[in-house]
Design a protein around this motif. Structure first.
Motif, mmCIF file in Angstrom:
data_model
loop_
_atom_site.group_PDB
_atom_site.id
_atom_site.type_symbol
_atom_site.label_atom_id
_atom_site.label_comp_id
_atom_site.label_asym_id
_atom_site.label_seq_id
_atom_site.Cartn_x
_atom_site.Cartn_y
_atom_site.Cartn_z
ATOM 1 N N HIS A 38 -4.901 1.802 1.812
ATOM 2 C CA HIS A 38 -3.698 2.028 1.025
ATOM 3 C C HIS A 38 -2.605 1.199 1.697
ATOM 4 N N CYS A 40 1.338 -0.646 1.314
ATOM 5 C CA CYS A 40 2.611 -0.591 0.602
ATOM 6 C C CYS A 40 3.540 -1.668 1.145
ATOM 7 N N GLU A 76 -3.212 -0.287 -8.468
ATOM 8 C CA GLU A 76 -1.928 -0.763 -7.959
ATOM 9 C C GLU A 76 -0.806 -0.239 -8.836
ATOM 10 N N HIS A 84 2.575 -0.250 -4.317
ATOM 11 C CA HIS A 84 1.459 0.429 -3.663
ATOM 12 C C HIS A 84 0.174 -0.226 -4.127
ATOM 13 N N ILE A 140 -0.945 6.720 -6.033
ATOM 14 C CA ILE A 140 -0.469 5.400 -6.441
ATOM 15 C C ILE A 140 -0.195 5.360 -7.940
ATOM 16 N N ASN A 143 2.937 7.267 -8.912
ATOM 17 C CA ASN A 143 4.158 6.885 -8.205
ATOM 18 C C ASN A 143 5.360 6.685 -9.139
ATOM 19 N N SER A 159 1.511 -0.835 -13.686
ATOM 20 C CA SER A 159 0.461 -0.269 -12.837
ATOM 21 C C SER A 159 -0.861 -0.403 -13.578
#
Length: 166
Positions: A38, A40, A76, A84, A140, A143, A159
């Motif tokens: 993970h 960021c 993502e 992320h 993610i 988010n 995303s």
């Protein structure tokens, strides 16, 4: 019975040879193991993705960094000031370097600014196990909801949630 013993000793020799080669630094197999990460990338006070062109370039540089480092992108989410990423990679640091460097070059040219983009270091956490991977994916993909940008994750276009759950 002898055949089983023979296979068993071959298996032991194989693992011994791999262990010996990795201790000597000649084993490529150990370095090719892909773990799940993970990652960021955050901009702090700056806005990373200011318009649709920036989001599209972010996705493209993400895909190119995956290709260059022989990594796999799982999910993502690109927000305006951070992104992320959940990737499977043997070299997550190289992946993030390629991604950040490429996007920074684009961003600096477009907005006529010098220097590095974003915070000095990026968040990086190895994700181990099925439940941990599911929790990271959920975090993610949700988010944008968490930050109050949308009321449901499917409403956010930057995303991979709509690519996964169609």
């Amino acid at each position: 019975m002898l055949k089983n013993i023979y296979l068993h000793t071959d298996f032991i020799h194989f693992w011994w040879d791999v262990g010996k080669a990795s201790r000597e630094g000649t084993c490529k197999w150990k370095n090719d193991m892909k773990n799940t990460w993970h990652l960021c990338f955050s901009a702090g006070d700056e806005v990373l993705f200011r318009d649709l062109e920036d989001f599209n370039r972010g996705f493209n540089t993400f895909a190119l960094a995956l290709y260059k480092t022989d990594s796999t992108g799982l999910v993502e989410a690109f927000m305006s000031n951070h992104c992320h990423l959940l990737v499977q990679s043997a070299l997550p640091t190289d992946f993030m370097h390629d991604f950040r460097h490429s996007y920074t070059m684009y961003f600096n040219r477009k907005y006529i600014r010098p220097g590095k983009l974003g915070e000095k270091i990026h968040f990086s956490m190895e994700v181990v196990g099925y439940h941990h991977i599911l929790a990271a994916m959920s975090y993610i993909l949700r988010n944008p909801l968490h930050h109050g940008v949308v009321s449901i994750p499917y409403a956010y276009h930057h995303s991979s949630v709509n690519s996964i759950f169609m």
